[in-house]
Design an enzyme around this catalytic site. Structure first.
Site, mmCIF file in Angstrom:
data_model
loop_
_atom_site.group_PDB
_atom_site.id
_atom_site.type_symbol
_atom_site.label_atom_id
_atom_site.label_comp_id
_atom_site.label_asym_id
_atom_site.label_seq_id
_atom_site.Cartn_x
_atom_site.Cartn_y
_atom_site.Cartn_z
ATOM 1 N N CYS A 260 0.830 -1.222 0.000
ATOM 2 C CA CYS A 260 0.000 0.000 0.000
ATOM 3 C C CYS A 260 0.859 1.265 0.000
ATOM 4 C CB CYS A 260 -0.933 0.000 1.209
ATOM 5 S SG CYS A 260 -2.212 -1.250 1.107
HETATM 6 N N1 LIG Z 1 -3.904 -5.728 2.523
HETATM 7 C C1 LIG Z 1 -4.057 -4.519 3.001
HETATM 8 O O1 LIG Z 1 -3.555 -4.200 4.069
HETATM 9 C C2 LIG Z 1 -4.870 -3.483 2.257
HETATM 10 C C3 LIG Z 1 -5.237 -2.325 2.947
HETATM 11 C C4 LIG Z 1 -5.993 -1.376 2.297
HETATM 12 C C5 LIG Z 1 -6.341 -1.568 0.964
HETATM 13 N N2 LIG Z 1 -5.961 -2.698 0.298
HETATM 14 C C6 LIG Z 1 -6.388 -2.847 -1.089
HETATM 15 O O2 LIG Z 1 -7.435 -3.815 -1.130
HETATM 16 C C7 LIG Z 1 -7.364 -4.549 -2.366
HETATM 17 C C8 LIG Z 1 -7.264 -6.043 -2.066
HETATM 18 O O3 LIG Z 1 -6.035 -6.284 -1.389
HETATM 19 P P1 LIG Z 1 -5.734 -7.614 -0.583
HETATM 20 O O4 LIG Z 1 -4.533 -7.318 0.253
HETATM 21 O O5 LIG Z 1 -6.961 -8.127 0.072
HETATM 22 O O6 LIG Z 1 -5.320 -8.598 -1.785
HETATM 23 P P2 LIG Z 1 -5.009 -10.171 -1.670
HETATM 24 O O7 LIG Z 1 -4.013 -10.448 -2.715
HETATM 25 O O8 LIG Z 1 -4.737 -10.549 -0.253
HETATM 26 O O9 LIG Z 1 -6.388 -10.876 -2.041
HETATM 27 C C9 LIG Z 1 -7.045 -10.699 -3.238
HETATM 28 C C10 LIG Z 1 -7.882 -11.920 -3.543
HETATM 29 O O10 LIG Z 1 -8.620 -11.631 -4.731
HETATM 30 C C11 LIG Z 1 -8.633 -12.791 -5.543
HETATM 31 N N3 LIG Z 1 -8.896 -12.359 -6.921
HETATM 32 C C12 LIG Z 1 -8.063 -11.783 -7.812
HETATM 33 N N4 LIG Z 1 -8.724 -11.479 -8.948
HETATM 34 C C13 LIG Z 1 -10.008 -11.853 -8.766
HETATM 35 C C14 LIG Z 1 -11.175 -11.784 -9.561
HETATM 36 N N5 LIG Z 1 -11.171 -11.220 -10.775
HETATM 37 N N6 LIG Z 1 -12.325 -12.295 -9.050
HETATM 38 C C15 LIG Z 1 -12.358 -12.854 -7.812
HETATM 39 N N7 LIG Z 1 -11.279 -12.935 -7.009
HETATM 40 C C16 LIG Z 1 -10.122 -12.430 -7.478
HETATM 41 C C17 LIG Z 1 -7.283 -13.437 -5.320
HETATM 42 O O11 LIG Z 1 -7.311 -14.817 -5.630
HETATM 43 C C18 LIG Z 1 -7.065 -13.176 -3.807
HETATM 44 O O12 LIG Z 1 -7.553 -14.245 -3.028
HETATM 45 C C19 LIG Z 1 -6.166 -3.997 -3.120
HETATM 46 O O13 LIG Z 1 -6.605 -2.989 -4.003
HETATM 47 C C20 LIG Z 1 -5.327 -3.394 -2.025
HETATM 48 O O14 LIG Z 1 -4.509 -2.364 -2.516
HETATM 49 C C21 LIG Z 1 -5.248 -3.667 0.937
#
Ligand SMILES: NC(=O)c1ccc[n+]([C@@H]2O[C@H](COP(=O)([O-])OP(=O)(O)OC[C@H]3O[C@@H](n4cnc5c(N)ncnc54)[C@H](O)[C@@H]3O)[C@@H](O)[C@H]2O)c1
Length: 422
Positions: A260
């Site tokens: 992030c």
């Molecule tokens: N992890 C954090 O601390 C955090 C904090 C704030 C914002 N975010 C944002 O939130 C979003 C998600 O991040 P995350 O850390 O949860 O990601 P992650 O990689 O942990 O999980 C994403 C999930 O989405 C699935 N996926 C991918 N493409 C897909 C699709 N087309 N349909 C269905 N499932 C799909 C993947 O298999 C995975 O399980 C990102 O934009 C990230 O920048 C993350």
């Protein structure tokens, strides 16, 4: 409560959200394209640090189900999208997963559904990219279906603030979209804040992360010249922090990590450059400074070994904590990676200890490293220890007592003759 919720993406963001919604009685499907993730979740195994297997089991008992089958979208009252937005080669977000999810939603969407994007992205994505794929010109936004953006603020490893008590910002494409998104999140989140629109909600998220990035760069830059001027910047920050207004303390460190803080501000600078043709200079400067931080740590390690009459080449350097932040297992963009690569390129014998990371393969280090089996023995065997992440499991008093020289990049250790603050 009869609301049917589909949460698309069951990672760090989507899974805690889905289970929190199940806790208050929503019928939740966790939709993910990863078959192994879905199978593990349905068998009761969580892959996310902050979600225990017990909490997952409680969610399953409450009706939560993971699935790869998007047909559940047709019966959903609300669909929330939490798919990744990794950095693309040209500096903006790779919107492939967001577009993929939007297309699938568009194929299955029923009238009157509320669709919310949570993935971090540049302002304008919800209206310009996401919404057209969701509606496919079949539905009018604000009357047939409702579309909003709500930034995810989850802070992995934070025991105080979780899904429920972290205020949630919502911004819809129309006022009705905003109201519906607010009503939805109010079912399971204590405080919901209405933004003026989707773009403002998108911008709020990037402002928050750019603020952190820039302020970390500020103290990282000040650290360098404070060292040369023989000023203890850590002490100066402690003093400044006593001001009860107008100051928020940031402390230097080995660089910014995670996916992030080092990444999100680029989405904004990329957008500004692409749309307006000029640079977002604060972000570019912060990136330059924070990117150089691991090299600065390497140079301090070099200097501390030199003080002991040792060359980096052939010295044993133990890295303590290689994740990007304390008390989690996530190594994405961790500054430990470029630091290990730099030290290895100078011929150091790099090893590590991290209770969350059994095996580690930093870029530029030819072999996969295995976590040191015994921390005390590893500290004894090292010429220099570099503390990168102060995981709460560590007994630092015991580590310091071993007498090995320690470079403390977090200001976590008490002052002792063998402890050297960055
Ligand atoms: N992890 C954090 O601390 C955090 C904090 C704030 C914002 N975010 C944002 O939130 C979003 C998600 O991040 P995350 O850390 O949860 O990601 P992650 O990689 O942990 O999980 C994403 C999930 O989405 C699935 N996926 C991918 N493409 C897909 C699709 N087309 N349909 C269905 N499932 C799909 C993947 O298999 C995975 O399980 C990102 O934009 C990230 O920048 C993350």
């Amino acid at each position: 409560m009869s609301k049917n919720l589909v949460v698309v993406g069951q990672g760090y963001v989507g899974l805690p959200m889905a289970l929190r919604a199940a806790e208050v009685g929503l019928k939740v499907h966790g939709l993910d394209t990863n078959i192994a993730t879905v199978a593990a979740l349905n068998s009761g195994t969580s892959h996310i640090d902050d979600v225990s297997d017990a909490y997952l089991a409680a969610g399953i008992a409450n009706g939560y189900e993971a699935t790869t089958d998007p047909s559940c979208i047709a019966n959903a009252d609300v669909v929330v999208v939490c798919v990744p937005t990794p950095l693309a080669a040209e500096g903006g977000p790779d919107l492939g997963p967001v577009e993929g999810a939007a297309r699938v939603i568009g194929e299955h969407l029923s009238p009157d559904t509320l669709v919310i994007l949570e993935s971090t992205t540049y302002p304008g994505t919800t209206e310009e990219v996401f919404a057209p794929l969701v509606t496919r010109s079949r539905f009018d936004v604000g009357s047939d279906v409702f579309i909003a953006f709500s930034p995810e603020r989850i802070d992995p490893g934070n025991a105080t603030y979780g899904v429920r008590n972290t205020p949630k910002v919502v911004g819809g494409m129309t006022p009705e979209c905003t109201h519906r998104a607010k009503d939805f999140y109010s079912l399971f989140i204590d405080t919901v804040v209405e933004a003026r629109g989707a773009k403002e909600a998108e911008m709020a998220k990037l402002l928050e992360n750019t603020f952190r990035h820039v302020n970390i760069a500020l103290v990282n830059e000040m650290l360098r010249f404070s060292q040369e001027l023989d000023i203890d910047l850590w002490d100066a920050i402690d003093c400044a922090e006593t001001k009860p207004f107008g100051f928020m303390a940031f402390r230097p460190g080995p660089g910014v990590g995670g996916h992030c803080i080092p990444v999100d501000p680029s989405y904004l600078s990329h957008r500004v450059k692409a749309k307006l043709g000029y640079a977002f200079r604060m972000v570019e400067l912060a990136e330059e400074i924070n990117h150089a931080a691991p090299d600065y740590v390497a140079s301090r390690a070099w200097s501390l070994l030199n003080d002991q009459g040792k060359a980096v080449n052939g010295s044993r350097v133990l890295l303590l904590g290689v994740t990007y932040k304390p008390d989690i297992a996530d190594c994405r963009e961790s500054p430990a990676d470029p630091l290990a690569a730099r030290l290895a390129s100078w011929g150091a014998d790099v090893s590590y200890h991290d209770p969350f990371v059994p095996r580690w393969s930093p870029r530029g280090v030819s072999n996969v490293l295995t976590c040191a089996a015994d921390l005390n023995n590893a500290v004894d065997a090292a010429d220099l220890v570099v503390l990168l992440q102060p995981h709460s499991d560590y007994d630092f008093e015991a580590v310091v007592r071993r007498d090995t020289h320690i470079l403390d990049t977090r200001g976590a250790l008490a002052a002792e003759k063998n402890v050297h603050r960055l």
